[in-house]
Design an enzyme around this catalytic site. Structure first.
Site, PDB file in Angstrom:
ATOM      1  CG  HIS A 411      18.104   5.708 -28.464  1.00  0.00           C
ATOM      2  ND1 HIS A 411      17.674   6.924 -28.939  1.00  0.00           N
ATOM      3  CD2 HIS A 411      17.319   4.778 -29.054  1.00  0.00           C
ATOM      4  CE1 HIS A 411      16.678   6.729 -29.780  1.00  0.00           C
ATOM      5  NE2 HIS A 411      16.437   5.435 -29.873  1.00  0.00           N
ATOM      6  CD  GLU A 412      18.014   1.051 -29.525  1.00  0.00           C
ATOM      7  OE1 GLU A 412      16.931   0.529 -29.216  1.00  0.00           O
ATOM      8  OE2 GLU A 412      18.144   1.786 -30.526  1.00  0.00           O
ATOM      9  CG  HIS A 415      13.492   2.327 -27.511  1.00  0.00           C
ATOM     10  ND1 HIS A 415      12.419   3.167 -27.675  1.00  0.00           N
ATOM     11  CD2 HIS A 415      14.406   2.710 -28.444  1.00  0.00           C
ATOM     12  CE1 HIS A 415      12.672   4.019 -28.659  1.00  0.00           C
ATOM     13  NE2 HIS A 415      13.876   3.776 -29.136  1.00  0.00           N
ATOM     14  CG  HIS A 418       8.422   2.978 -23.088  1.00  0.00           C
ATOM     15  ND1 HIS A 418       8.263   3.742 -24.218  1.00  0.00           N
ATOM     16  CD2 HIS A 418       7.205   2.934 -22.524  1.00  0.00           C
ATOM     17  CE1 HIS A 418       7.015   4.135 -24.322  1.00  0.00           C
ATOM     18  NE2 HIS A 418       6.342   3.662 -23.298  1.00  0.00           N
TER      19      HIS A 418
END
Ligand SMILES: [Zn+2]
Length: 544
Positions: A411-412, A415, A418
């Site tokens: 998940h992190e 980010h 991204h």
């Protein structure tokens, strides 16, 4: 990190036994090997270098004032001013990010609290110094701006930025008022800082006994892991103890959250918005109806969540079901631990559908100091990805070997990647992405990971365990976030309609919404409504 060993190691997940008995003490930062700590020295070698940049920005900041009152005179003035502002902000971001990440390492160290505070003040001063820009652009007639954009090639970089200012013209105040508002931030950022201090530095969680009678010092991370314990007595004790620790601060928390909501409304009202929600959504040009529709649709589709509570109750063979029964796995494979070293390799393999470039950039990030892995005393809880335009991304974890932590890596890093690609491909002025779309990159990675794990599960128990987790994740990403937003809207509505908020009234609002979402079969303990006051997101308006 030993790259060769890591890259060559087997992809298979290592399922270890469920053991938290060795967790009675929380490690200190100095106990953690360097390869598991982020490299803030990539930003500044030390706080002296930080101080030097701080001084440099402080002395350069005033130069922006030379443009005040002159932006409408020529396209070149406008371009030079925006360009200078960006380069000043670019320096500020490094200063700000470094100071805050330093503080995240150990929130108890006053030197880091101090530099984080000074970075915030510097940010306020720079905002104040540049606050004339937006109102001056607003004052330039649209036809003149169009002409500026058509005739100055360099200014075209700011085309979207300028048109976005024109879009929000009605909410931009006079230069004096804008300057006052920018200055006021120093006073109004209090509530979220106070909550952080309570939540990370001051709060003391009690010791509970695990299923073998061993003492466990509760922490944020351990709490969520203990909720997976098959022993209901352990889950009950942990839930009571963890939430009880917040009850000791109940009046402070109530006053702090009320102050935060009042601050949000002050900002929105001053900018002539009808609600805080409208204010927050307008920065991304999202109509309020999008939010309302989402909440309405979820409310019309709560049945699957209610059914999930029933299924849990039946499978776990419970007479009555409580919130502390909602995280326990419905099946238990023989081994349930996911050490970090093998987890990052598995995530890497699972992300293969995103292409070789992505995988190689991910691998590089993991191995070059992006990630701060383990929980240590005083470290900021939870997980996040952050960074400045001119730094690589940073990821904070509190890795504790659970499947949830495992998924959080995916998940992190979603980010982080991204941001990494955004910074690579966008100029500074467009470096940020909207909160509204931010979770796409992270949840895509989560889904790829769980898909991969499901595809490689060897037993029925493993599959049920993973599927349960997947369902929990969908609940967490979809239902829970909307539930949080509904709670936020309710407490903001209260203040916007001239009402007052107290710890008690907010607990009641949270309790009612929580009960509505999870359905009539779920029983609540008296302490379950403390969630409305202990979830960090609520101290940043509509962050979820
Ligand atoms: Zn996220």
């Amino acid at each position: 990190m030993k790259k060769s060993l890591l890259w060559a190691s087997v992809i298979a997940v290592i399922w270890c036994s469920f053991a938290i008995a060795d967790n009675s003490k929380i490690p200190q930062r100095s106990d953690i090997a360097a390869q598991y700590k982020w490299k803030l020295e990539d930003i500044y070698p030390d706080t002296l270098a930080w101080q030097a940049d701080f001084n440099r920005l402080q002395s350069q900041m005033g130069s922006i004032g030379a443009f005040e009152g002159k932006l409408g005179q020529s396209s070149e003035n406008l371009y030079q001013c925006l360009s200078l502002r960006d380069s000043l902000n670019n320096i500020l971001d490094r200063i700000y990010v470094y100071a805050n990440l330093k503080q995240d390492e150990d929130t108890r160290i006053s030197q880091y609290q101090e530099i984080a505070d000074r970075a915030s003040n510097l940010s306020t001063h720079l905002n104040e110094a540049t606050s004339f820009i937006r109102p001056e652009i607003v004052a330039i007639p649209n036809a003149t701006l169009e002409n500026f954009l058509a005739t100055n090639d360099k200014l075209k970089l700011y085309d979207f930025y300028i048109k976005d200012i024109i879009r929000t013209k009605a909410h931009i105040l006079s230069p004096d008022q804008e300057s006052l508002l920018a200055n006021a931030r120093m006073a109004t950022r209090g509530p979220s800082n106070i909550f952080d201090m309570i939540d990370n530095a001051d709060i003391k969680f009690p010791i509970v006994k695990d299923e073998h009678g061993n003492n466990i010092q509760l922490t944020h991370e351990r709490y969520y892991k203990i909720l997976e314990s098959p022993d209901r007595r352990v889950r009950y004790d942990a839930s009571k103890a963890y939430n009880g620790a917040y009850l000791n601060y109940i009046n402070t928390l109530g006053a702090t959250l009320a102050a935060s909501v009042n601050d949000d409304w002050f900002m929105a009202e001053t900018r002539k918005y009808k609600t805080t929600l409208e204010h927050d959504l307008d920065s991304d040009s999202i109509p309020v109806s999008v939010f309302d529709n989402l909440v309405k649709t979820v409310n019309a589709n709560l049945a699957p969540l209610h059914k999930w509570v029933s299924i849990r109750k039946r499978v776990l063979k419970l007479d009555k079901i409580y919130p502390y029964d909602l995280d326990v796995p419905l099946a238990r494979p023989a081994k349930l631990e996911f050490p970090y070293d093998s987890a990052v390799v598995t995530v890497e393999t699972a992300l293969a559908p995103l292409g070789p470039q992505y995988v190689s950039d991910y691998k590089n990030g993991i191995n070059s100091g992006w990630v701060d892995v383990y929980e240590t005393e005083g470290k900021t809880s939870g997980a996040f990805s952050w960074g400045a335009y001119s730094t690589h991304p940073y990821v904070l974890l509190n890795y504790n070997n659970s499947l949830d932590n495992f998924s959080t890596v995916a998940h992190e890093m979603g980010h982080a990647m991204h941001s990494f690609y955004t910074h690579k491909s966008q100029p500074y002025v467009y470096e940020g992405y909207a909160t509204f779309v931010a979770e796409v990159a992270s949840t895509t990675n989560e889904a790829l990971l769980i898909n991969y794990l499901l595809g490689h599960a060897k037993t029925k128990n493993e599959k049920i365990y993973l599927l349960t987790f997947y369902i929990q994740q969908i609940i967490g990403t979809f239902y829970t976030q909307v539930m949080f937003s509904e709670f936020e809207k309710a407490i903001h509505d209260q203040v916007e309609q001239d009402g007052a908020l107290s710890a008690e009234s907010m607990r009641k609002i949270y309790r009612d919404i929580y009960q509505k979402y999870w359905g009539p079969e779920l029983n609540l303990e008296t302490w379950n409504d403390i969630g409305g006051l202990r979830i960090p997101h609520f101290y940043n308006s509509y962050y979820v």
